[in-house]
Scaffold this motif. Sequence first.
Motif: not given
Length: 308
Positions: A54-63, A177-184
């Motif tokens: 999901v992070l890749r689809v949204k083009k969100i990188g890692l912390f 974001s909530s997505l980032q916190i959960t994914a990371y």
Amino acid sequence: MNRNLFASSQWYAFATVALWSSAFVFTKVALQSFSSTGLGFLRCAIASVTLYAVLRVKKIGLFGWRELPRFALSGALGFSIYLYTFNKGSETLTATTGCILISTAPIITALLASFLFRERLRAMGWAALLLAFAGVLVLMLWNGAVSINGGVFWMLAASFAISGYNVIQRKLAGAYSSLQITAYSFLTATAMLAGFLPESVREIMAAPAPHVAAVVFLGVFPSALAYLLWARALSLSANTSEVTKFMFLTPLLSLVLGYAVISELPGPETWIGGAVILCGLGLFHAAGRRGLPKATARAGAETLPRNV
């Protein structure tokens, strides 16, 4: 238009709570072939792969590396420690009993916030805490002595772990974001549990297909998809309480699913102790509308995040 958005938030919230409720039942199914550590690793790993996609689809990188300690702590409390203690508790408790015990997380979160952030817990909040504790005592002392099997203690440890995760979220929410916190958090938890990969592989090879399917279900739906649905519900709702109220359905849904899937019915101690705990939870949410600490506004049952 607003009515349509409100209705949508209700459906997203209900779907989330239904998925979280299913985790209590399908964990017991998976534990027939998997150890607590093996199941914890697999659930984290499958959720991590799903959320990373999901992070890749949204083009969100890692912390950044500087954030590693905080996300490591978040992942440890919210997933690696939580899932291990949750699985251990599920070994000896019914799905409904486990669900009711985990539902104490918002109250415990408020208690932690009162110490860490000096958020004053009002009289109704303390009364809710005492009611919940009384319900836990009923579960432990029903047979005249504290249960030695430790199921209640393991599940309470899980509730404390997820409460710590909820408190940490408050520190991370401003920058992520909530997505980032959960994914990371899932990613760091998976790394911590990676030592159980060989054990997990052996268990997968020996497990029957329905039990493997239960593990995959746990990793994708209650662990990953539910958190995405919950974030969507919060984004569409007029206020948080309109969706967090669905947490009261989790014991009922766990009871129904437990009976339908594994023919499980809780004993009288769960009905009585659970009723007392849920009364405490109801009082807690009533107090929340009168200015209770906000650290638990997004906390809930296998937990309202954030976690899933």
